[in-house]
Design a protein around this motif. Sequence first.
Motif, PDB file in Angstrom:
ATOM      1  N   ILE A  18       3.192   5.311   8.032  1.00  0.00           N
ATOM      2  CA  ILE A  18       2.935   6.461   7.167  1.00  0.00           C
ATOM      3  C   ILE A  18       1.947   7.401   7.852  1.00  0.00           C
ATOM      4  CG2 ILE A  18       1.939   7.182   4.972  1.00  0.00           C
ATOM      5  CD1 ILE A  18       4.624   5.856   4.685  1.00  0.00           C
ATOM      6  N   GLN A  19       2.273   8.702   7.868  1.00  0.00           N
ATOM      7  CA  GLN A  19       1.450   9.652   8.608  1.00  0.00           C
ATOM      8  C   GLN A  19       0.498  10.462   7.729  1.00  0.00           C
ATOM      9  OE1 GLN A  19       3.665  11.755  11.781  1.00  0.00           O
ATOM     10  NE2 GLN A  19       5.458  10.614  11.102  1.00  0.00           N
ATOM     11  N   LYS A  20       0.776  10.537   6.426  1.00  0.00           N
ATOM     12  CA  LYS A  20      -0.071  11.305   5.509  1.00  0.00           C
ATOM     13  C   LYS A  20      -0.347  10.486   4.259  1.00  0.00           C
ATOM     14  CE  LYS A  20       2.936  14.687   5.662  1.00  0.00           C
ATOM     15  NZ  LYS A  20       3.638  15.970   5.413  1.00  0.00           N
ATOM     16  N   MET A  21      -1.432  10.807   3.573  1.00  0.00           N
ATOM     17  CA  MET A  21      -1.865   9.995   2.450  1.00  0.00           C
ATOM     18  C   MET A  21      -0.923  10.081   1.254  1.00  0.00           C
ATOM     19  SD  MET A  21      -4.335   8.198   3.425  1.00  0.00           S
ATOM     20  CE  MET A  21      -4.796   7.454   1.865  1.00  0.00           C
ATOM     21  N   ASP A  22      -0.186  11.184   1.097  1.00  0.00           N
ATOM     22  CA  ASP A  22       0.755  11.228  -0.019  1.00  0.00           C
ATOM     23  C   ASP A  22       1.885  10.228   0.191  1.00  0.00           C
ATOM     24  OD1 ASP A  22       1.782  12.615   2.128  1.00  0.00           O
ATOM     25  OD2 ASP A  22       2.685  14.207   0.924  1.00  0.00           O
ATOM     26  N   GLY A  23       2.288  10.042   1.448  1.00  0.00           N
ATOM     27  CA  GLY A  23       3.282   9.012   1.755  1.00  0.00           C
ATOM     28  C   GLY A  23       2.737   7.620   1.527  1.00  0.00           C
ATOM     29  N   PHE A  24       1.451   7.420   1.862  1.00  0.00           N
ATOM     30  CA  PHE A  24       0.783   6.131   1.612  1.00  0.00           C
ATOM     31  C   PHE A  24       0.801   5.809   0.125  1.00  0.00           C
ATOM     32  CE2 PHE A  24      -2.932   3.660   0.481  1.00  0.00           C
ATOM     33  CZ  PHE A  24      -2.991   2.682   1.450  1.00  0.00           C
ATOM     34  N   TYR A  25       0.487   6.811  -0.685  1.00  0.00           N
ATOM     35  CA  TYR A  25       0.445   6.630  -2.136  1.00  0.00           C
ATOM     36  C   TYR A  25       1.809   6.205  -2.676  1.00  0.00           C
ATOM     37  CZ  TYR A  25       0.468   8.105  -7.048  1.00  0.00           C
ATOM     38  OH  TYR A  25       0.628   8.150  -8.408  1.00  0.00           O
ATOM     39  N   ASN A  26       2.859   6.899  -2.263  1.00  0.00           N
ATOM     40  CA  ASN A  26       4.203   6.593  -2.759  1.00  0.00           C
ATOM     41  C   ASN A  26       4.687   5.236  -2.280  1.00  0.00           C
ATOM     42  OD1 ASN A  26       4.657   8.938  -4.287  1.00  0.00           O
ATOM     43  ND2 ASN A  26       5.205  10.097  -2.461  1.00  0.00           N
ATOM     44  N   GLN A  61       0.845 -14.815  -4.317  1.00  0.00           N
ATOM     45  CA  GLN A  61       0.726 -13.556  -3.577  1.00  0.00           C
ATOM     46  C   GLN A  61       1.152 -12.361  -4.427  1.00  0.00           C
ATOM     47  OE1 GLN A  61       2.656 -13.612   0.288  1.00  0.00           O
ATOM     48  NE2 GLN A  61       1.923 -15.668   0.718  1.00  0.00           N
ATOM     49  N   GLN A  62       2.169 -12.558  -5.260  1.00  0.00           N
ATOM     50  CA  GLN A  62       2.631 -11.464  -6.110  1.00  0.00           C
ATOM     51  C   GLN A  62       1.605 -11.104  -7.188  1.00  0.00           C
ATOM     52  OE1 GLN A  62       5.442 -10.262  -4.707  1.00  0.00           O
ATOM     53  NE2 GLN A  62       5.121 -12.086  -3.477  1.00  0.00           N
ATOM     54  N   ALA A  63       0.806 -12.080  -7.607  1.00  0.00           N
ATOM     55  CA  ALA A  63      -0.184 -11.843  -8.663  1.00  0.00           C
ATOM     56  C   ALA A  63      -1.536 -11.406  -8.098  1.00  0.00           C
ATOM     57  CB  ALA A  63      -0.372 -13.109  -9.493  1.00  0.00           C
ATOM     58  N   ALA A  64      -1.776 -11.625  -6.815  1.00  0.00           N
ATOM     59  CA  ALA A  64      -3.087 -11.359  -6.218  1.00  0.00           C
ATOM     60  C   ALA A  64      -3.338  -9.865  -6.049  1.00  0.00           C
ATOM     61  CB  ALA A  64      -3.190 -12.068  -4.864  1.00  0.00           C
ATOM     62  N   PHE A  65      -4.616  -9.518  -5.913  1.00  0.00           N
ATOM     63  CA  PHE A  65      -5.007  -8.139  -5.635  1.00  0.00           C
ATOM     64  C   PHE A  65      -4.613  -7.766  -4.210  1.00  0.00           C
ATOM     65  CE2 PHE A  65      -8.185  -9.165  -8.959  1.00  0.00           C
ATOM     66  CZ  PHE A  65      -7.947  -8.093  -9.817  1.00  0.00           C
ATOM     67  N   SER A  66      -4.231  -6.513  -4.023  1.00  0.00           N
ATOM     68  CA  SER A  66      -4.051  -6.026  -2.661  1.00  0.00           C
ATOM     69  C   SER A  66      -5.415  -5.972  -1.992  1.00  0.00           C
ATOM     70  CB  SER A  66      -3.415  -4.633  -2.662  1.00  0.00           C
ATOM     71  OG  SER A  66      -4.341  -3.663  -3.137  1.00  0.00           O
ATOM     72  N   ARG A  67      -5.432  -5.955  -0.658  1.00  0.00           N
ATOM     73  CA  ARG A  67      -6.712  -5.973   0.047  1.00  0.00           C
ATOM     74  C   ARG A  67      -7.550  -4.733  -0.258  1.00  0.00           C
ATOM     75  NH1 ARG A  67      -3.202  -7.381   3.719  1.00  0.00           N
ATOM     76  NH2 ARG A  67      -3.312  -5.317   4.695  1.00  0.00           N
ATOM     77  N   VAL A  68      -6.923  -3.574  -0.380  1.00  0.00           N
ATOM     78  CA  VAL A  68      -7.672  -2.352  -0.667  1.00  0.00           C
ATOM     79  C   VAL A  68      -8.352  -2.449  -2.033  1.00  0.00           C
ATOM     80  CG1 VAL A  68      -7.474   0.118  -1.112  1.00  0.00           C
ATOM     81  CG2 VAL A  68      -6.264  -0.880   0.811  1.00  0.00           C
ATOM     82  N   MET A  80      -4.664   3.553  -4.915  1.00  0.00           N
ATOM     83  CA  MET A  80      -4.116   2.272  -5.351  1.00  0.00           C
ATOM     84  C   MET A  80      -4.486   1.986  -6.802  1.00  0.00           C
ATOM     85  SD  MET A  80      -2.301   0.800  -2.971  1.00  0.00           S
ATOM     86  CE  MET A  80      -2.342  -0.975  -3.175  1.00  0.00           C
ATOM     87  N   PHE A  81      -5.697   2.351  -7.188  1.00  0.00           N
ATOM     88  CA  PHE A  81      -6.120   2.144  -8.576  1.00  0.00           C
ATOM     89  C   PHE A  81      -5.266   2.979  -9.524  1.00  0.00           C
ATOM     90  CE2 PHE A  81      -8.883   2.941 -12.261  1.00  0.00           C
ATOM     91  CZ  PHE A  81      -9.176   1.630 -12.616  1.00  0.00           C
TER      92      PHE A  81
END
Length: 421
Positions: free
Chosen positions: A282-290, A327-334, A396-397
Amino acid sequence: MKRKDHRYLLNFLEYLARSASIVHIHIHLDCIFQIIDWIFFLLLAVNVLYIFVFSMATLKGMPPKPAPTDKRKRYLILIAAYREDAVIRETVKSCLNQDYPSGMFDVLVISDHMTQTTNDALRAMPIKLLQVDFEKSTNTKSLKAALEYVGKDAPYDVVMIIDADNIVNDKYLSEVNDAFANPEVKVLQTHRVAKNLNTNTAYLDAVSEEMNNSIFRLGHVNLGMPTALIGSGMAFEFGLFYDAMMTNTSVGGFDRVLEMKLLYEGHFFHYLPRTKVLDEKIQKMDGFYNQRRRWLSAQYYSFAEFVNQLPSAIKEKKWGFIDKLYQQAAFSRVLLLGFIAIFTLVTTIFCSAISVKWWIILFVLLLSLGVAIPRRYWGWRLVRSMLLVPYSFVLMFINLFRLKEANKRFIHTEHGAKATE
């Protein structure tokens, strides 16, 4: 006692009563605060301990490289391409340019909403082209259409999933074939690495994926657990994949549901850390978000779909399935890093006595993530990309409150676009 003295005594007693009541309320609120603090601490500490264990397991090194074999299996390489005109031709060329007998593998591109020019160019290549036009496109629909197109009795031993933006080297198929010479290998994941590092967002995305490779792939297989699948660079025994996919109805993240099904059936997922596939970051933050929104939706969707099988999995000791369900229930690292940093800061400012434990798990988490990052990524570029982490946490929040909508439609990640960051 005089009336005046009596009044003073009553006032004093009332003051003591009010003071005792305030103290009691303060103590009561303090107990509630400590209980809440410990609940959140234990919840987040479990997540940190999990990452720590599997991160440290990477220090064991890589598993042995599969021995070369002269036996050639027949492969079907599936590439689902939705509006991927900018990158698909380069990907197909890399798949065709294999140091492997050309008659022993086929490349099948599922073209969804691509231009006539792109489709004509693909037809000129020695591949199979299947054009589809779904009203609501998903990878699941495209892959199922491809399997229906070739049929269950197609003469293939192994099916490979390659993303439309992936690039593989000429030894890729041979190295996968060496692994499948082992009759125990039914499913394997190759090592997906960054194709581009042209922006700080792309660099952060590349580092994030390598941490995943360390913790959920290399660390897992080093401890005898199945690796995590990632959506591309995957290979499956053909019949196994056919049966699992034809009952898959997921909107996004088809690999999540596929993982859960196969793990519940008792299959082990192998990992080839030396066999690499390049993937566009991903090159831009809007892509990261999606992209993360789609991933979170798929994560919690697969948890909800399979959590009812947990009791039977525990009874039958299906540890790989249980691990994946966690893993599916855990928090993402961010999110994990963000929440722990916030609790550490708040407790340090307002109640330093209870902040020590938060500083400890923050240190353990940072240590674990540091170990999981390959040394080649260490440098000032890493520091600059880390400045995006707070913003990533906010995105992410926000995503946590938009998951229901994300699961109703396919969220496409655009590839091949020029970065403007």
